[in-house]
Design a protein around this motif. Structure first.
Motif, PDB file in Angstrom:
ATOM      1  N   TYR A  62       0.833  -1.205   0.000  1.00 20.45           N
ATOM      2  CA  TYR A  62       0.000   0.000   0.000  1.00 20.45           C
ATOM      3  C   TYR A  62       0.867   1.254   0.000  1.00 20.45           C
ATOM      4  N   TYR A  63       1.918   1.269   0.853  1.00 23.39           N
ATOM      5  CA  TYR A  63       2.825   2.420   0.868  1.00 23.39           C
ATOM      6  C   TYR A  63       3.436   2.646  -0.508  1.00 23.39           C
ATOM      7  N   LEU A  64       3.810   1.565  -1.174  1.00 20.98           N
ATOM      8  CA  LEU A  64       4.405   1.699  -2.502  1.00 20.98           C
ATOM      9  C   LEU A  64       3.391   2.234  -3.514  1.00 20.98           C
ATOM     10  N   LEU A  65       2.152   1.780  -3.400  1.00 21.41           N
ATOM     11  CA  LEU A  65       1.117   2.306  -4.297  1.00 21.41           C
ATOM     12  C   LEU A  65       0.924   3.804  -4.091  1.00 21.41           C
ATOM     13  N   VAL A  66       0.959   4.233  -2.834  1.00 18.53           N
ATOM     14  CA  VAL A  66       0.832   5.657  -2.529  1.00 18.53           C
ATOM     15  C   VAL A  66       2.020   6.438  -3.080  1.00 18.53           C
ATOM     16  N   LEU A  67       3.194   5.795  -3.071  1.00 21.78           N
ATOM     17  CA  LEU A  67       4.416   6.478  -3.496  1.00 21.78           C
ATOM     18  C   LEU A  67       4.611   6.459  -5.004  1.00 21.78           C
ATOM     19  N   ILE A  68       4.534   5.268  -5.616  1.00 23.86           N
ATOM     20  CA  ILE A  68       4.898   5.139  -7.029  1.00 23.86           C
ATOM     21  C   ILE A  68       3.716   4.852  -7.943  1.00 23.86           C
ATOM     22  N   GLY A  69       2.497   4.830  -7.390  1.00 20.18           N
ATOM     23  CA  GLY A  69       1.323   4.670  -8.234  1.00 20.18           C
ATOM     24  C   GLY A  69       1.125   5.877  -9.140  1.00 20.18           C
ATOM     25  N   LYS A  70       0.247   5.752 -10.100  1.00 21.70           N
ATOM     26  CA  LYS A  70       0.030   6.850 -11.045  1.00 21.70           C
ATOM     27  C   LYS A  70      -0.456   8.118 -10.364  1.00 21.70           C
ATOM     28  N   ARG A  71      -1.090   7.955  -9.203  1.00 21.04           N
ATOM     29  CA  ARG A  71      -1.545   9.118  -8.447  1.00 21.04           C
ATOM     30  C   ARG A  71      -0.614   9.448  -7.293  1.00 21.04           C
ATOM     31  N   GLY A  72       0.418   8.629  -7.091  1.00 19.29           N
ATOM     32  CA  GLY A  72       1.398   8.902  -6.048  1.00 19.29           C
ATOM     33  C   GLY A  72       2.278  10.074  -6.436  1.00 19.29           C
ATOM     34  N   TRP A  73       2.872  10.719  -5.422  1.00 20.63           N
ATOM     35  CA  TRP A  73       3.636  11.936  -5.748  1.00 20.63           C
ATOM     36  C   TRP A  73       4.855  11.624  -6.606  1.00 20.63           C
ATOM     37  N   LEU A  74       5.523  10.492  -6.373  1.00 25.32           N
ATOM     38  CA  LEU A  74       6.663  10.137  -7.210  1.00 25.32           C
ATOM     39  C   LEU A  74       6.211   9.498  -8.513  1.00 25.32           C
ATOM     40  N   GLY A  75       5.233   8.601  -8.430  1.00 27.67           N
ATOM     41  CA  GLY A  75       4.744   7.935  -9.632  1.00 27.67           C
ATOM     42  C   GLY A  75       4.127   8.900 -10.621  1.00 27.67           C
ATOM     43  N   ALA A  76       3.354   9.876 -10.109  1.00 22.77           N
ATOM     44  CA  ALA A  76       2.741  10.864 -11.000  1.00 22.77           C
ATOM     45  C   ALA A  76       3.799  11.719 -11.683  1.00 22.77           C
ATOM     46  N   TRP A  77       4.844  12.091 -10.939  1.00 23.40           N
ATOM     47  CA  TRP A  77       5.920  12.898 -11.525  1.00 23.40           C
ATOM     48  C   TRP A  77       6.680  12.122 -12.600  1.00 23.40           C
ATOM     49  N   LEU A  78       6.980  10.856 -12.335  1.00 17.40           N
ATOM     50  CA  LEU A  78       7.680  10.035 -13.317  1.00 17.40           C
ATOM     51  C   LEU A  78       6.844   9.850 -14.581  1.00 17.40           C
ATOM     52  N   HIS A  79       5.538   9.667 -14.384  1.00 17.60           N
ATOM     53  CA  HIS A  79       4.671   9.444 -15.536  1.00 17.60           C
ATOM     54  C   HIS A  79       4.522  10.711 -16.371  1.00 17.60           C
ATOM     55  N   GLU A  80       4.343  11.845 -15.707  1.00 15.48           N
ATOM     56  CA  GLU A  80       4.139  13.103 -16.429  1.00 15.48           C
ATOM     57  C   GLU A  80       5.424  13.619 -17.065  1.00 15.48           C
ATOM     58  N   THR A  81       6.569  13.382 -16.394  1.00 11.06           N
ATOM     59  CA  THR A  81       7.831  13.935 -16.881  1.00 11.06           C
ATOM     60  C   THR A  81       8.527  13.020 -17.884  1.00 11.06           C
ATOM     61  N   PHE A  82       8.551  11.728 -17.586  1.00 13.04           N
ATOM     62  CA  PHE A  82       9.319  10.794 -18.426  1.00 13.04           C
ATOM     63  C   PHE A  82       8.450   9.728 -19.085  1.00 13.04           C
ATOM     64  N   GLY A  83       7.168   9.697 -18.746  1.00 19.15           N
ATOM     65  CA  GLY A  83       6.302   8.665 -19.300  1.00 19.15           C
ATOM     66  C   GLY A  83       6.560   7.295 -18.719  1.00 19.15           C
ATOM     67  N   ILE A  84       7.146   7.249 -17.523  1.00 22.49           N
ATOM     68  CA  ILE A  84       7.486   5.983 -16.865  1.00 22.49           C
ATOM     69  C   ILE A  84       6.351   5.565 -15.937  1.00 22.49           C
ATOM     70  N   THR A  85       5.899   4.335 -16.096  1.00 21.48           N
ATOM     71  CA  THR A  85       4.881   3.771 -15.219  1.00 21.48           C
ATOM     72  C   THR A  85       5.460   2.547 -14.525  1.00 21.48           C
ATOM     73  N   LEU A  86       5.561   2.593 -13.212  1.00 21.93           N
ATOM     74  CA  LEU A  86       6.166   1.503 -12.454  1.00 21.93           C
ATOM     75  C   LEU A  86       5.156   0.442 -12.031  1.00 21.93           C
ATOM     76  N   ILE A  87       3.890   0.834 -11.879  1.00 17.93           N
ATOM     77  CA  ILE A  87       2.867  -0.126 -11.490  1.00 17.93           C
ATOM     78  C   ILE A  87       2.633  -1.130 -12.622  1.00 17.93           C
ATOM     79  N   PHE A  88       2.462  -2.404 -12.248  1.00 16.22           N
ATOM     80  CA  PHE A  88       2.255  -3.494 -13.205  1.00 16.22           C
ATOM     81  C   PHE A  88       3.419  -3.621 -14.185  1.00 16.22           C
ATOM     82  N   SER A  89       4.630  -3.508 -13.646  1.00 17.28           N
ATOM     83  CA  SER A  89       5.840  -3.699 -14.442  1.00 17.28           C
ATOM     84  C   SER A  89       6.849  -4.473 -13.600  1.00 17.28           C
TER      85      SER A  89
END
Length: 224
Positions: A62-89
């Motif tokens: 759950y903590y990881l989903l909050v962090l690196i999910g598409k709506r997480g602060w790190l996950g959202a930044w990675l997706h918007e800036t670099f197009g990187i999606t970590l969830i389901f990878s």
């Protein structure tokens, strides 16, 4: 060996290998910091770094989903800036495995660094070596057996990670379905032969790693 067993085995080895490589840097750095430095909040930091060892895997997931999910602060930044999606990878699975195994490396590294004679480090400094040279030529070589034992234990732990990996990476055959998840899916599907084969592969791999870690953790004179 069946191809259906080779695919999750190869993926598990890939995830565990990268997770262990990541912990080689992070775990050793944290272990050295806790072993050599004294600062306010040190005990709290150690407790926080050890949390993945005792928290339920679903909580870590759950903590990881909050962090690196598409709506997480790190996950959202990675997706918007670099197009990187970590969830389901597989990278998401690697991060989950690294987090769960991190305390094993950190604690082993700390114990190994605390066992290094600081007088030898002082002697190396007196001979003109800088701090980085002292670390790589004196401290790390002497602590390396303990560090390596921790890395092997972390590899075995990452190899068998299930809960956090399932929450973060899911169970996509050939992409995120590691050995432990493949066992779960085979049992759920009533494929007992497949489950038995996967369990045997996982158990044998972990036994080999644990035997190697146990041998390295013993003093040199006992290993002979």
């Amino acid at each position: 060996m069946e191809t259906s067993a080779l695919i999750p085995l190869a993926l598990s080895l890939k995830v565990a290998g990268w997770a262990t490589a990541l912990n080689l840097f992070l775990g050793v750095a944290a272990g050295w910091l806790l072993a050599r430095k004294r600062f306010p909040g040190r005990n709290l930091l150690e407790a926080l770094l050890t949390l993945p060892m005792v928290l339920p895997p679903t909580v870590l997931g759950y903590y990881l989903l909050v962090l690196i999910g598409k709506r997480g602060w790190l996950g959202a930044w990675l997706h918007e800036t670099f197009g990187i999606t970590l969830i389901f990878s597989w990278q998401g699975a690697m991060i989950a495995a690294a987090l769960v195994a991190f305390p094993l490396v950190m604690r082993s590294a700390r114990a190994a660094f605390e066992g290094v004679d600081t007088q030898l480090e002082q002697a190396a400094r007196a001979l003109g070596l800088g701090e980085w040279a002292v670390f790589f030529r004196v401290t790390l070589p002497m602590a390396w057996p303990g560090v390596l034992a921790g890395l092997l234990l972390a590899f075995a732990r990452a190899l068998g990670e299930f809960g956090a990996t399932l929450m973060v990476a899911g169970s996509i055959p050939g992409k995120t379905q590691t050995l432990s998840i493949a066992v779960y899916e085979a049992v759920q599907a009533g494929q007992d032969d497949q489950a038995n084969l996967l369990v045997l592969i996982t158990s044998l791999t972990c036994v080999v790693v644990l035997l190697a870690a146990g041998r390295l953790s013993r003093p040199p004179e006992v290993r002979r």
